[in-house]
Design an enzyme around this catalytic site. Structure first.
Site, PDB file in Angstrom:
ATOM      1  N   ARG A 133     149.470  47.394 -65.497  1.00  0.00           N
ATOM      2  CA  ARG A 133     150.908  47.666 -64.696  1.00  0.00           C
ATOM      3  C   ARG A 133     151.945  47.951 -65.193  1.00  0.00           C
ATOM      4  O   ARG A 133     152.222  46.705 -66.772  1.00  0.00           O
ATOM      5  CB  ARG A 133     150.663  45.771 -64.071  1.00  0.00           C
ATOM      6  N   HIS A 137     149.385  51.580 -55.834  1.00  0.00           N
ATOM      7  CA  HIS A 137     149.269  50.856 -56.178  1.00  0.00           C
ATOM      8  C   HIS A 137     147.407  50.726 -55.690  1.00  0.00           C
ATOM      9  O   HIS A 137     147.322  49.742 -54.424  1.00  0.00           O
ATOM     10  CB  HIS A 137     150.140  49.415 -55.921  1.00  0.00           C
ATOM     11  N   ARG A 184     148.082  37.635 -58.400  1.00  0.00           N
ATOM     12  CA  ARG A 184     147.743  37.836 -57.885  1.00  0.00           C
ATOM     13  C   ARG A 184     146.764  39.023 -58.279  1.00  0.00           C
ATOM     14  O   ARG A 184     145.664  39.255 -58.690  1.00  0.00           O
ATOM     15  CB  ARG A 184     147.820  38.395 -55.800  1.00  0.00           C
ATOM     16  N   THR A 185     147.726  40.334 -58.653  1.00  0.00           N
ATOM     17  CA  THR A 185     146.228  41.447 -59.050  1.00  0.00           C
ATOM     18  C   THR A 185     145.810  41.100 -60.713  1.00  0.00           C
ATOM     19  O   THR A 185     144.931  40.613 -60.456  1.00  0.00           O
ATOM     20  CB  THR A 185     147.113  42.574 -59.304  1.00  0.00           C
ATOM     21  N   LYS A 206     157.568  45.368 -81.429  1.00  0.00           N
ATOM     22  CA  LYS A 206     158.526  46.014 -81.902  1.00  0.00           C
ATOM     23  C   LYS A 206     158.078  47.055 -81.974  1.00  0.00           C
ATOM     24  O   LYS A 206     158.918  47.803 -82.263  1.00  0.00           O
ATOM     25  CB  LYS A 206     157.488  46.202 -83.631  1.00  0.00           C
TER      26      LYS A 206
END
Ligand code: NCD
Length: 353
Positions: free
Chosen positions: A133, A170, A82-83, A112
């Site tokens: 995120r 959030h 969703r986000t 890396k």
């Protein structure tokens, strides 16, 4: 109940960074915590989101000029549906474009061994805003700090918008959640908002509880229902009390379900448990079947940030809950795109829609 346990510490992101308050001006501000907001800031954002909703319904083509020529970078170090999709949709509906690592972040230079400060600055060289995120608390604060340093070199100000910082916050989810509550109800004055589930690890409930404290509705009660092991962090309960929000903490849903005007159900965050045995012991403590939901008031608003697993029963239970007009989580999801559109318009373009 035993005393609330504390959250894991900030790990490598120990440096403190104080993000600037919004203070009525979103333009080129990082968004990393709900602490940056005041009630007038929320009103400004929600007004824009309401206008966008109306303009989208009427098929207003003018929307696609709002962020034309702007680039949004997506850095997701954790799973998201969703986000991720709602930010992409929001940016594209405003006429902007999105960029992300073509084969997922795990095939970027992160593979890396590149450090977060450099990965974020790489994205900042190409994008105007970055959606981040990350599994670690404080990662978006850390990114904001390095983007400020980058901005001095580039002569423009790329910003970060947190899409979830581990078990921390959030913030944009809380914005869309509060928008949904206000959209679904005539007012939240005197209301009881009940949060259920993993209140210890759930970043959505941390941000929403704090944002309810910012919003300051008279007579508001926040009820926290969780197993004793998964209580809301004590500092958030303390903040609510300091702001005169009544709080109730219980491990018995029956104590509060009948008086809940909003029920915010959550998933037990399996990925945050060091001991999977502990997760298994606790995971099925709160399951919202239609039978359990029958105990909620007729005008109650049922929300869930999603994704959901077993905490809303089996497929038949979920189908029945979804058909209940009180279930607001699909509207909540759409609101996510609208609120993120409003936020991007304000942050990127200072566009007062
Ligand atoms: C939440 C999250 O990632 O914190 N999902 C979301 O953004 N809608 C909730 C969860 O994962 O349980």
């Amino acid at each position: 109940m035993p005393p609330a346990t504390t959250l894991p510490d900030r790990g490598v992101f120990t440096e403190t960074y104080l993000p600037p308050p919004i203070g009525g001006d979103y333009h080129q501000k990082h968004v990393v915590t709900v602490d940056q907001f005041t009630r007038p800031d929320l009103e400004l954002l929600f007004r824009a989101a309401r206008t966008l909703k109306r303009r989208m319904r009427t098929g207003d083509r003018g929307l696609s000029h709002i962020a034309a020529g702007r680039v949004l970078g997506l850095l997701f170090f954790e799973a998201s549906t969703r986000t991720d999709l709602s930010f992409q949709a929001a940016m594209r509906r405003l006429g902007g474009v999105t960029i992300g690592a073509s084969n997922g972040i795990e095939f970027s230079s992160v593979h890396k061994g590149e450090n977060l400060a450099d990965t974020v600055r790489a994205a900042g060289c190409y994008a105007d805003a970055i959606i981040l995120r990350h599994p670690q608390v404080g990662a978006s604060f850390f990114a904001a700090r390095y983007l400020d340093l980058l901005g001095e070199q580039l002569g423009r100000r790329p910003v970060v918008i947190s899409a979830g910082d581990g078990t921390g916050e959030h913030p944009t989810q809380a914005l869309l959640d509060l928008f949904t509550i206000l959209d679904e109800r005539p007012s939240i004055d005197g209301a009881t908002v009940t949060m259920v589930g993993d209140l210890k690890h759930g970043r959505t409930v941390h941000s929403l509880a704090k944002l309810l404290a910012v919003h300051q509705a008279p007579g508001l009660t926040v009820a926290c229902v969780s197993p004793g092991e998964l209580r809301m962090p004590a500092d958030i309960i303390g903040l609510l009390r300091d702001r005169n929000v009544r709080t109730v903490e219980t491990d018995t849903l029956e104590n509060v379900i009948g008086v809940s005007d909003v029920i915010y159900w959550t998933r037990v965050q399996q990925e945050r448990f060091a001991d999977i045995g502990e997760y298994r012991r606790i995971a099925r403590r709160f399951v919202l079947t239609p039978g359990v939901f029958a105990g909620a008031p007729p005008a109650c608003v049922l929300m869930h940030p999603l994704p959901r697993k077993h905490e809303m029963g089996d497929r038949h239970d979920r189908d029945r809950l979804d058909a209940d007009p009180r279930a607001a989580y699909f509207r909540q999801m759409q609101n996510g795109m609208l609120v993120r559109m409003a936020l991007l318009a304000l942050v990127l373009q200072n566009a007062h829609i």
